[in-house]
Enzyme design. Structure first.
Site, PDB file in Angstrom:
ATOM      1  N   TYR A 216       6.020   0.873  -7.851  1.00  0.00           N
ATOM      2  CA  TYR A 216       5.775   1.728  -9.044  1.00  0.00           C
ATOM      3  C   TYR A 216       6.545   2.864  -9.336  1.00  0.00           C
ATOM      4  O   TYR A 216       7.269   3.398  -8.548  1.00  0.00           O
ATOM      5  CB  TYR A 216       4.447   2.533  -8.684  1.00  0.00           C
ATOM      6  CG  TYR A 216       3.053   1.673  -8.281  1.00  0.00           C
ATOM      7  CD1 TYR A 216       2.267   1.536  -9.261  1.00  0.00           C
ATOM      8  CD2 TYR A 216       2.734   0.885  -7.356  1.00  0.00           C
ATOM      9  CE1 TYR A 216       1.050   0.948  -9.357  1.00  0.00           C
ATOM     10  CE2 TYR A 216       1.709   0.090  -7.183  1.00  0.00           C
ATOM     11  CZ  TYR A 216       0.808   0.207  -8.208  1.00  0.00           C
ATOM     12  OH  TYR A 216      -0.281  -0.598  -8.289  1.00  0.00           O
TER      13      TYR A 216
ATOM     14  N   HIS B 266      -4.216  -0.558 -12.830  1.00  0.00           N
ATOM     15  CA  HIS B 266      -5.119   0.495 -12.631  1.00  0.00           C
ATOM     16  C   HIS B 266      -5.693   1.182 -13.892  1.00  0.00           C
ATOM     17  O   HIS B 266      -4.920   1.168 -14.916  1.00  0.00           O
ATOM     18  CB  HIS B 266      -4.385   1.796 -11.794  1.00  0.00           C
ATOM     19  CG  HIS B 266      -4.100   1.311 -10.374  1.00  0.00           C
ATOM     20  ND1 HIS B 266      -4.760   1.739  -9.346  1.00  0.00           N
ATOM     21  CD2 HIS B 266      -3.079   0.752  -9.868  1.00  0.00           C
ATOM     22  CE1 HIS B 266      -4.363   1.364  -8.297  1.00  0.00           C
ATOM     23  NE2 HIS B 266      -3.133   0.663  -8.486  1.00  0.00           N
TER      24      HIS B 266
ATOM     25  N   TYR C  42       1.239  -5.698  -3.882  1.00  0.00           N
ATOM     26  CA  TYR C  42       1.697  -4.242  -3.360  1.00  0.00           C
ATOM     27  C   TYR C  42       1.672  -4.408  -1.741  1.00  0.00           C
ATOM     28  O   TYR C  42       0.699  -4.897  -1.223  1.00  0.00           O
ATOM     29  CB  TYR C  42       0.978  -3.029  -3.589  1.00  0.00           C
ATOM     30  CG  TYR C  42       1.523  -1.836  -2.896  1.00  0.00           C
ATOM     31  CD1 TYR C  42       2.440  -1.146  -3.505  1.00  0.00           C
ATOM     32  CD2 TYR C  42       0.899  -1.598  -1.906  1.00  0.00           C
ATOM     33  CE1 TYR C  42       2.949  -0.098  -2.686  1.00  0.00           C
ATOM     34  CE2 TYR C  42       1.267  -0.546  -0.967  1.00  0.00           C
ATOM     35  CZ  TYR C  42       2.222   0.327  -1.829  1.00  0.00           C
ATOM     36  OH  TYR C  42       2.551   1.487  -0.813  1.00  0.00           O
TER      37      TYR C  42
ATOM     38  N   HIS D  95      -2.947  -6.248  -9.144  1.00  0.00           N
ATOM     39  CA  HIS D  95      -3.902  -5.584  -9.891  1.00  0.00           C
ATOM     40  C   HIS D  95      -3.373  -4.526 -11.044  1.00  0.00           C
ATOM     41  O   HIS D  95      -2.023  -4.243 -11.007  1.00  0.00           O
ATOM     42  CB  HIS D  95      -4.512  -4.818  -8.748  1.00  0.00           C
ATOM     43  CG  HIS D  95      -3.608  -3.532  -8.209  1.00  0.00           C
ATOM     44  ND1 HIS D  95      -3.098  -3.872  -7.028  1.00  0.00           N
ATOM     45  CD2 HIS D  95      -3.598  -2.483  -8.294  1.00  0.00           C
ATOM     46  CE1 HIS D  95      -2.499  -3.031  -6.687  1.00  0.00           C
ATOM     47  NE2 HIS D  95      -2.536  -1.943  -7.412  1.00  0.00           N
TER      48      HIS D  95
ATOM     49  N   ARG E 192      -1.835  -5.664  -0.920  1.00  0.00           N
ATOM     50  CA  ARG E 192      -2.993  -5.716  -2.021  1.00  0.00           C
ATOM     51  C   ARG E 192      -2.506  -6.828  -2.963  1.00  0.00           C
ATOM     52  O   ARG E 192      -1.339  -7.183  -3.045  1.00  0.00           O
ATOM     53  CB  ARG E 192      -2.721  -4.386  -2.824  1.00  0.00           C
ATOM     54  CG  ARG E 192      -3.177  -3.105  -1.938  1.00  0.00           C
ATOM     55  CD  ARG E 192      -3.786  -1.979  -2.826  1.00  0.00           C
ATOM     56  NE  ARG E 192      -4.885  -2.642  -3.353  1.00  0.00           N
ATOM     57  CZ  ARG E 192      -5.624  -2.393  -4.601  1.00  0.00           C
ATOM     58  NH1 ARG E 192      -4.867  -1.367  -5.476  1.00  0.00           N
ATOM     59  NH2 ARG E 192      -6.482  -2.836  -5.004  1.00  0.00           N
TER      60      ARG E 192
HETATM   61  C1  MBD Z   1      -1.436   0.361  -4.094  1.00  0.00           C
HETATM   62  O1  MBD Z   1      -0.805   0.108  -5.491  1.00  0.00           O
HETATM   63  C2  MBD Z   1      -2.780   1.020  -4.431  1.00  0.00           C
HETATM   64  O2  MBD Z   1      -3.297   0.489  -5.615  1.00  0.00           O
HETATM   65  C3  MBD Z   1      -3.415   1.577  -3.334  1.00  0.00           C
HETATM   66  C4  MBD Z   1      -4.725   1.717  -3.518  1.00  0.00           C
HETATM   67  C5  MBD Z   1      -2.977   1.576  -2.203  1.00  0.00           C
HETATM   68  C6  MBD Z   1      -1.578   1.271  -2.138  1.00  0.00           C
HETATM   69  C7  MBD Z   1      -0.849   0.732  -3.332  1.00  0.00           C
HETATM   70 FE    FE Z   2      -1.867  -0.078  -7.090  1.00  0.00          FE
END
Ligand code: MBD
Ligand code: FE
Length: 306
Positions: free
Chosen positions: A160, A220, A194, A218, A215
């Site tokens: 990110y 957000h 992630y 996704h 993860r």
């Molecule tokens: C992420 O990208 C995320 O969305 C969450 C909840 C925890 C770690 C990385």
């Molecule tokens: Fe995330």
């Protein structure tokens, strides 16, 4: 150590708190958690060595800024969502667009535009483009004008911007304001999953629990509109093997919209000059209401200017 002996120590400690001084709410919470901790130490016979190891771990979590990751991975953040869902149900509210966790990687102040945004600071380098679009709607299904759709996701390496200093400011982070039609659309690409920083304190905790720290792919969202409760949610990218094995417990079945892949011919028929992926998704908002938890929790968030 028996209950009487534990309670005697607790009484000694709590006797220092002067009635009417300090903060009653903090006293209540701190005392309860200390009591539960002491009983756990006694019952599980947690050793001094284990206690100090845990203190070292907590120190490392703080130094490496991983408390938000720990909240996600332990399920604490998900539990707060489940508690709010339960309270909403008690109040007769069923969310048409489910909430799910924010996670620790939001950055405030992303660039705002009307109705449409391109999330990448530099144009796509040959990856399949993604268009995602839909409407922000009220409880009767009417479009909401002036809603703000904040969107953020990771790059092709699962990183990110801001937290990954190799990316430019606000890359893959934008804010889209709806016009009278309530519509939003953005162009980006399909993100990947992630994983927690390898061998960091969160990753090591997950391994110690016999778990992974990853993860599924996704995207957000924060959706805000005057008079409505802030909606914090995500969508999952359909088909990721971890969709239902998210270390942060964020997946909900209504948050996995289909991804259409349009061929070059299909794209051309729609006036686009490249094949692309497309996701349709509407956000249903709920009116602000004293009887239910607010949508904003005021957690400390990253900001480029502050
Ligand atoms: C992420 O990208 C995320 O969305 C969450 C909840 C925890 C770690 C990385
Ligand atoms: Fe995330």
């Amino acid at each position: 150590m028996n209950k009487e002996a534990i309670d005697a120590v607790l009484e000694e400690i709590l006797s220092k708190e002067k009635p009417g001084e300090g903060n009653e709410r903090i006293k209540e919470i701190s005392n309860r958690l200390l009591k539960d901790l002491f009983h756990a130490i006694a019952e599980l016979d947690i050793t001094a060595e284990e206690v100090w190891k845990a203190c070292d771990w907590i120190t490392e979590v703080g130094k490496k800024n991983e408390i938000g990751l720990v909240a996600a991975g332990t399920g604490l953040e998900h539990f707060l969502d489940e508690k709010m869902d339960w309270e909403d149900a008690q109040a007769g509210i069923e969310l048409k667009t489910p909430r799910t966790i924010e996670g620790p990687l939001y950055v405030a102040g992303s660039p705002e535009s009307l109705s449409y945004a391109e999330l990448e600071n530099e144009p796509n380098q040959g990856d399949e483009s993604l268009y995602m679009q839909g409407e922000v709607l009220d409880e009767e299904g009417n479009p909401i004008e002036g809603a703000l759709v904040e969107v953020w996701h990771c790059n092709k390496l699962g990183l990110y911007s801001y937290f990954d200093s190799s990316q430019s400011d606000y890359n893959l982070r934008r804010a889209i304001r709806t016009a009278a039609d309530g519509k939003y659309q953005f162009k980006s690409f399909l993100p990947v999953g992630y994983s927690c920083p390898p061998e960091g304190p969160t990753d090591r905790l997950m391994k110690a629990l016999g778990r992974h720290g990853s993860r599924p792919a996704h995207i957000h969202f924060f959706i805000t509109a005057p008079g409505y409760r802030k909606l914090t949610t995500q969508i999952n990218i359909e088909g990721d093997p971890l969709t239902y094995d998210d270390f942060a417990f964020a997946t909900k079945k209504d948050l996995v919209p289909p991804v259409k892949h349009l061929s070059l011919e299909e794209a051309k028929a729609l006036g686009k000059d490249e094949a692309f992926a497309s996701i349709d998704f509407n956000f249903h908002m709920v009116k602000e209401n004293e009887a239910i938890a607010p949508g904003e929790n005021n957690r400390t968030r990253a900001s480029i200017t502050a």
